[in-house]
Design a protein around this motif. Structure first.
Motif, PDB file in Angstrom:
ATOM      1  N   SER A   1      28.310  97.891  57.056  1.00 28.18           N
ATOM      2  CA  SER A   1      29.072  97.200  58.095  1.00 28.18           C
ATOM      3  C   SER A   1      30.528  97.645  58.100  1.00 28.18           C
ATOM      4  O   SER A   1      31.113  97.890  59.162  1.00 28.18           O
ATOM      5  CB  SER A   1      28.987  95.684  57.876  1.00 28.18           C
ATOM      6  OG  SER A   1      29.788  94.993  58.805  1.00 28.18           O
TER       7      SER A   1
ATOM      8  N   ARG B   1      31.769 100.496  56.963  1.00 23.99           N
ATOM      9  CA  ARG B   1      31.877 101.889  57.427  1.00 23.99           C
ATOM     10  C   ARG B   1      31.765 101.952  58.949  1.00 23.99           C
ATOM     11  O   ARG B   1      32.477 102.732  59.604  1.00 23.99           O
ATOM     12  CB  ARG B   1      30.789 102.742  56.770  1.00 23.99           C
ATOM     13  CG  ARG B   1      30.888 104.215  57.141  1.00 23.99           C
ATOM     14  CD  ARG B   1      29.919 105.046  56.334  1.00 23.99           C
ATOM     15  NE  ARG B   1      30.282 105.078  54.928  1.00 23.99           N
ATOM     16  CZ  ARG B   1      31.197 105.883  54.422  1.00 23.99           C
ATOM     17  NH1 ARG B   1      31.848 106.720  55.222  1.00 23.99           N
ATOM     18  NH2 ARG B   1      31.473 105.866  53.130  1.00 23.99           N
ATOM     19  N   GLU B   2      30.879 101.130  59.523  1.00 25.07           N
ATOM     20  CA  GLU B   2      30.743 101.110  60.980  1.00 25.07           C
ATOM     21  C   GLU B   2      32.038 100.638  61.637  1.00 25.07           C
ATOM     22  O   GLU B   2      32.472 101.204  62.643  1.00 25.07           O
ATOM     23  CB  GLU B   2      29.584 100.177  61.373  1.00 25.07           C
ATOM     24  CG  GLU B   2      29.317 100.146  62.869  1.00 25.07           C
ATOM     25  CD  GLU B   2      28.130  99.257  63.220  1.00 25.07           C
ATOM     26  OE1 GLU B   2      27.884  99.046  64.414  1.00 25.07           O
ATOM     27  OE2 GLU B   2      27.460  98.780  62.277  1.00 25.07           O
ATOM     28  N   ARG B   3      32.682  99.614  61.042  1.00 25.53           N
ATOM     29  CA  ARG B   3      33.962  99.134  61.577  1.00 25.53           C
ATOM     30  C   ARG B   3      35.026 100.223  61.487  1.00 25.53           C
ATOM     31  O   ARG B   3      35.818 100.415  62.411  1.00 25.53           O
ATOM     32  CB  ARG B   3      34.425  97.887  60.826  1.00 25.53           C
ATOM     33  CG  ARG B   3      33.591  96.652  61.107  1.00 25.53           C
ATOM     34  CD  ARG B   3      34.346  95.396  60.723  1.00 25.53           C
ATOM     35  NE  ARG B   3      34.789  95.419  59.335  1.00 25.53           N
ATOM     36  CZ  ARG B   3      34.085  94.938  58.316  1.00 25.53           C
ATOM     37  NH1 ARG B   3      32.893  94.404  58.542  1.00 25.53           N
ATOM     38  NH2 ARG B   3      34.555  94.995  57.087  1.00 25.53           N
TER      39      ARG B   3
ATOM     40  N   LEU C   1      34.588 103.519  61.409  1.00 21.61           N
ATOM     41  CA  LEU C   1      34.314 104.586  62.370  1.00 21.61           C
ATOM     42  C   LEU C   1      34.697 104.171  63.783  1.00 21.61           C
ATOM     43  O   LEU C   1      35.257 104.966  64.555  1.00 21.61           O
ATOM     44  CB  LEU C   1      32.827 104.957  62.313  1.00 21.61           C
ATOM     45  CG  LEU C   1      32.353 105.652  61.029  1.00 21.61           C
ATOM     46  CD1 LEU C   1      30.844 105.853  61.054  1.00 21.61           C
ATOM     47  CD2 LEU C   1      33.071 106.986  60.835  1.00 21.61           C
ATOM     48  N   LYS C   2      34.424 102.915  64.126  1.00 18.58           N
ATOM     49  CA  LYS C   2      34.798 102.410  65.441  1.00 18.58           C
ATOM     50  C   LYS C   2      36.310 102.391  65.599  1.00 18.58           C
ATOM     51  O   LYS C   2      36.852 102.781  66.640  1.00 18.58           O
ATOM     52  CB  LYS C   2      34.223 101.008  65.643  1.00 18.58           C
ATOM     53  CG  LYS C   2      34.529 100.424  67.014  1.00 18.58           C
ATOM     54  CD  LYS C   2      33.913  99.038  67.162  1.00 18.58           C
ATOM     55  CE  LYS C   2      34.248  98.442  68.531  1.00 18.58           C
ATOM     56  NZ  LYS C   2      33.675  97.082  68.692  1.00 18.58           N
ATOM     57  N   GLN C   3      36.997 101.945  64.535  1.00 13.99           N
ATOM     58  CA  GLN C   3      38.459 101.906  64.577  1.00 13.99           C
ATOM     59  C   GLN C   3      39.037 103.320  64.722  1.00 13.99           C
ATOM     60  O   GLN C   3      39.982 103.542  65.483  1.00 13.99           O
ATOM     61  CB  GLN C   3      39.002 101.237  63.311  1.00 13.99           C
ATOM     62  CG  GLN C   3      40.519 101.151  63.276  1.00 13.99           C
ATOM     63  CD  GLN C   3      41.009 100.479  62.002  1.00 13.99           C
ATOM     64  OE1 GLN C   3      40.227  99.920  61.248  1.00 13.99           O
ATOM     65  NE2 GLN C   3      42.293 100.530  61.771  1.00 13.99           N
ATOM     66  N   GLU C   4      38.461 104.280  63.977  1.00 15.54           N
ATOM     67  CA  GLU C   4      38.933 105.666  64.073  1.00 15.54           C
ATOM     68  C   GLU C   4      38.737 106.213  65.482  1.00 15.54           C
ATOM     69  O   GLU C   4      39.603 106.928  66.012  1.00 15.54           O
ATOM     70  CB  GLU C   4      38.182 106.535  63.062  1.00 15.54           C
ATOM     71  CG  GLU C   4      38.596 106.300  61.619  1.00 15.54           C
ATOM     72  CD  GLU C   4      37.805 107.177  60.660  1.00 15.54           C
ATOM     73  OE1 GLU C   4      36.866 107.858  61.126  1.00 15.54           O
ATOM     74  OE2 GLU C   4      38.124 107.172  59.470  1.00 15.54           O
ATOM     75  N   SER C   5      37.602 105.880  66.121  1.00  6.94           N
ATOM     76  CA  SER C   5      37.342 106.354  67.475  1.00  6.94           C
ATOM     77  C   SER C   5      38.352 105.781  68.459  1.00  6.94           C
ATOM     78  O   SER C   5      38.889 106.495  69.310  1.00  6.94           O
ATOM     79  CB  SER C   5      35.922 105.963  67.894  1.00  6.94           C
ATOM     80  OG  SER C   5      35.680 106.320  69.235  1.00  6.94           O
ATOM     81  N   GLU C   6      38.646 104.484  68.327  1.00  8.36           N
ATOM     82  CA  GLU C   6      39.623 103.852  69.219  1.00  8.36           C
ATOM     83  C   GLU C   6      41.015 104.424  69.006  1.00  8.36           C
ATOM     84  O   GLU C   6      41.757 104.653  69.967  1.00  8.36           O
ATOM     85  CB  GLU C   6      39.623 102.336  68.984  1.00  8.36           C
ATOM     86  CG  GLU C   6      38.321 101.659  69.414  1.00  8.36           C
ATOM     87  CD  GLU C   6      38.290 100.187  69.044  1.00  8.36           C
ATOM     88  OE1 GLU C   6      39.196  99.750  68.297  1.00  8.36           O
ATOM     89  OE2 GLU C   6      37.382  99.471  69.488  1.00  8.36           O
ATOM     90  N   GLU C   7      41.385 104.658  67.745  1.00  2.00           N
ATOM     91  CA  GLU C   7      42.695 105.221  67.459  1.00  2.00           C
ATOM     92  C   GLU C   7      42.807 106.652  68.003  1.00  2.00           C
ATOM     93  O   GLU C   7      43.865 107.058  68.494  1.00  2.00           O
ATOM     94  CB  GLU C   7      42.954 105.212  65.955  1.00  2.00           C
ATOM     95  CG  GLU C   7      43.172 103.821  65.381  1.00  2.00           C
ATOM     96  CD  GLU C   7      43.352 103.838  63.875  1.00  2.00           C
ATOM     97  OE1 GLU C   7      43.122 104.903  63.267  1.00  2.00           O
ATOM     98  OE2 GLU C   7      43.708 102.782  63.309  1.00  2.00           O
TER      99      GLU C   7
ATOM    100  N   LYS D   1      41.240 107.852  70.665  1.00  2.00           N
ATOM    101  CA  LYS D   1      41.399 107.759  72.115  1.00  2.00           C
ATOM    102  C   LYS D   1      42.830 107.363  72.473  1.00  2.00           C
ATOM    103  O   LYS D   1      43.424 107.920  73.409  1.00  2.00           O
ATOM    104  CB  LYS D   1      40.409 106.739  72.682  1.00  2.00           C
ATOM    105  CG  LYS D   1      38.953 107.180  72.620  1.00  2.00           C
ATOM    106  CD  LYS D   1      38.040 106.111  73.195  1.00  2.00           C
ATOM    107  CE  LYS D   1      36.569 106.541  73.113  1.00  2.00           C
ATOM    108  NZ  LYS D   1      35.667 105.479  73.633  1.00  2.00           N
TER     109      LYS D   1
END
Length: 351
Positions: A240, A242-244, A246-252, A254
């Motif tokens: 969980s 790691r998923e958070r 990765l999502k945070q890295e993707s948003e940052e 963008k």
């Protein structure tokens, strides 16, 4: 072995009970499959070359430094925290300042979840504020470019409680990761002192047992090895987290890409406007210079010649009011004020 140094050991248990350290510095080095319990406050702790061990470190009024640590479960509270050259280790952490990691990978951090009798008093003696815990502000000094994060932030599952035979119940002044306070466990049969417990009975920081010293058979399993080396709850929380991340890295990523594009557009517009203004101004200057060069100054007096060189119809870009200056020039022209040009003063000659 020095009084405050545990070193060069395999499969041993080391314990410092309350009142036996009293702010001294402690060194742990060259330990394999050992259990260490520092149930007192200290001034500084250095841990190096430790493998597959369980380490509980009470409040440290200074740095806690870990070097070359592997496959360990560690609970530590300190003013400063640094770990380098380490891998596959779990930290239950209290840190008054931002923790740092360097040249390390597969590290896991949870909020401090340790408890033993007298811990609250030791936090006070170590000058640690229990409410100021920056365990989750980890700074990776040397992240690998293009790789994933070298650490995970996990939600703690159970407290690592270390009861002491004949002593009061464990206490802990640090709120959990969700802000909830610690509550002492219900009264139970007096356990053995940590020093008397065999190494194999020292439970994982994140197991259901929570770090008390009952035998592994009472839990229905023999420890983390029964789960393939990791507790199922830890695996779920890790996934969980790691998923958070990765999502945070993707948003940052963008957001960063948008900022870069906006900045590039702003610079392009800025330079276009600047070049346009600069070109127009250069053209006006060249035109004025050409007129002056061809026609030359006109008039019989110095003032008439001066005024003939001035374009009074030119509009200042910033709207500067030159009316008083114009008035002074025309008044001087009307009165034909004498223009005095003093000859340069020559240096005195030597006799």
């Amino acid at each position: 072995m020095a009084e405050f140094e545990f070193s060069d050991a395999n499969g041993e248990v080391f314990t410092k009970l309350p009142g036996t350290v009293n702010g001294e510095s402690v060194v742990l080095k060259n330990l394999t499959e050992c259990s260490v319990y520092l149930l007192d406050y200290s001034g500084e702790v250095e841990v190096s070359n430790v493998v597959n061990s369980q380490i509980f470190i009470g409040p440290v009024d200074g740095p806690a430094i870990f070097d070359n640590v592997r496959d360990c479960q560690i609970s530590v509270a300190s003013q400063q925290f640094q770990v380098r050259n380490s891998t596959a280790t779990e930290f239950g952490l209290y840190c008054a300042t931002k923790p740092t990691i360097e040249h390390s990978r597969d590290l896991r951090f949870t909020c401090w979840m340790g408890a033993y009798p007298g811990l609250t008093e030791h936090f006070h003696k170590a000058n640690l504020d229990p409410k100021v815990n920056q365990w989750d502000k980890v700074h990776d000094v040397s992240p690998e470019e293009g790789e994933g994060p070298n650490f995970d932030l996990l939600d703690a599952i159970e407290y690592w409680e270390v009861p002491i035979e004949g002593g009061p119940p464990p206490d802990n002044p640090v709120p959990a990761g969700d802000g909830s306070p610690y509550s002492a466990p219900a009264a139970a049969p007096a356990p053995a002192q940590p020093a008397a417990a065999p190494t194999a009975a020292a439970e994982d920081l994140f197991t259901e047992n929570g770090g008390d010293f009952r035998g592994p058979a009472e839990n229905g399993h023999s420890g983390p090895a029964d789960f393939g080396g990791e507790h199922p709850k830890v695996a779920a929380v890790r996934a969980s987290a790691r998923e958070r991340l990765l999502k945070q890295e993707s948003e940052e990523a963008k957001a960063k890409d948008s900022l870069v594009k906006n900045a590039a557009s702003y610079l392009e517009n800025f330079y276009q406007k600047r070049n346009s203004v600069t070109g127009k101004r250069s053209q006006e200057n060249r035109s004025a210079e050409k007129q002056v060069t061809v026609a030359g100054p006109e008039g019989d007096t110095e003032w008439e010649k001066t005024i003939s060189l001035i374009n009074f119809g030119f509009a200042r870009p910033n709207g500067t009011d030159l009316s008083r200056f114009k008035g002074a020039l025309f008044a001087a022209k009307a009165r034909n004020v004498a223009v005095s040009v003093k000859p340069p003063v020559s240096a005195p000659t030597k006799a």
